[in-house]
Design an enzyme around this catalytic site. Structure first.
Site, mmCIF file in Angstrom:
data_model
loop_
_atom_site.group_PDB
_atom_site.id
_atom_site.type_symbol
_atom_site.label_atom_id
_atom_site.label_comp_id
_atom_site.label_asym_id
_atom_site.label_seq_id
_atom_site.Cartn_x
_atom_site.Cartn_y
_atom_site.Cartn_z
ATOM 1 N N VAL A 1 0.940 -1.306 -0.134
ATOM 2 C CA VAL A 1 -0.004 0.260 -0.249
ATOM 3 C C VAL A 1 0.927 1.394 0.029
ATOM 4 C CG1 VAL A 1 -1.697 1.192 1.314
ATOM 5 C CG2 VAL A 1 -1.956 -1.229 1.239
ATOM 6 N N CYS A 2 1.990 1.063 0.910
ATOM 7 C CA CYS A 2 2.805 2.389 1.101
ATOM 8 C C CYS A 2 3.159 3.012 -0.501
ATOM 9 C CB CYS A 2 3.922 1.961 1.847
ATOM 10 S SG CYS A 2 3.346 1.508 3.429
ATOM 11 N N PRO A 3 3.800 2.437 -1.320
ATOM 12 C CA PRO A 3 4.292 3.145 -2.449
ATOM 13 C C PRO A 3 2.945 3.562 -3.349
ATOM 14 C CG PRO A 3 4.382 0.548 -3.006
ATOM 15 C CD PRO A 3 4.105 1.030 -1.342
ATOM 16 N N ILE B 1 3.013 6.870 -1.517
ATOM 17 C CA ILE B 1 4.018 7.870 -1.794
ATOM 18 C C ILE B 1 3.934 8.441 -3.265
ATOM 19 C CG2 ILE B 1 6.702 7.844 -2.092
ATOM 20 C CD1 ILE B 1 6.515 5.479 0.303
#
Length: 179
Positions: A51-53, A56
């Site tokens: 999920v993080c990328p 970002i």
């Protein structure tokens, strides 16, 4: 957790700022690095996740719009600057990030903000901090749910009006007037 009206903690952290070469890859970033600017500081749980990328990249896609509003975007996690560098080199969407990735490896900032989870990693938290260092917006989602960078930008726009803004207000629309 620190919230609206609280002072954002003082910090000084290593950050990954480039993947060009090791001489220019890292910088020290502190709360004084962007004095007089708004800050959008968003934390994510871990590098090399799923999920993080997407988040970002979402903030990176809007970076110029944040900059137009005199707001510096900062990403952060409890991973090291070296892990940030490796992830940026490995993930095509992260190679050309226009903002620093803070390495809160001692977890001091995450702890002071109150966003460390039971495993000792940062929660998915976002803070808008005004030029005086006061938190004006705090937003945390479950680790499995990505946040909406466009909504963070919308809230920044609303905060910068210093007016009353109704639900779903967008930049350029009328604000509310007290009769």
């Amino acid at each position: 957790m620190l919230t609206v009206g609280d002072k954002f903690p003082a910090f000084k952290l290593k950050a990954t700022v480039s993947i060009e070469n090791l001489d220019k890859a890292f910088a020290e970033i502190s709360n004084d690095s962007y004095k007089g600017k708004w800050l959008c500081v968003f934390f994510y749980p871990k590098d090399f996740t799923f999920v993080c990328p997407t988040e970002i990249k979402g903030f990176a896609d809007l970076n110029a719009q944040f900059a137009d509003r005199d707001c510096q975007v900062l990403a952060g996690s409890t991973d090291s600057e070296f892990v940030h560098l490796a992830w940026r080199k490995d993930h095509k969407d992260l190679r050309d990030l226009p903002f620093p990735m803070l390495a809160d490896i001692n977890k001091d900032l995450s702890r002071e903000l109150g966003i460390l989870d039971a495993e000792g990693v940062a929660k998915r938290a976002t803070f808008l901090v005004d030029p005086q260092g006061v938190i004006r917006f705090a937003y945390v989602t479950d680790g499995s749910v990505g946040r909406n960078p466009q909504e963070v930008l919308r809230v920044l726009d609303a905060l910068q009006t210093d007016e009353l803004c109704p639900c779903n207000w967008q930049q350029g629309e009328a604000t509310l007037k007290v009769a």
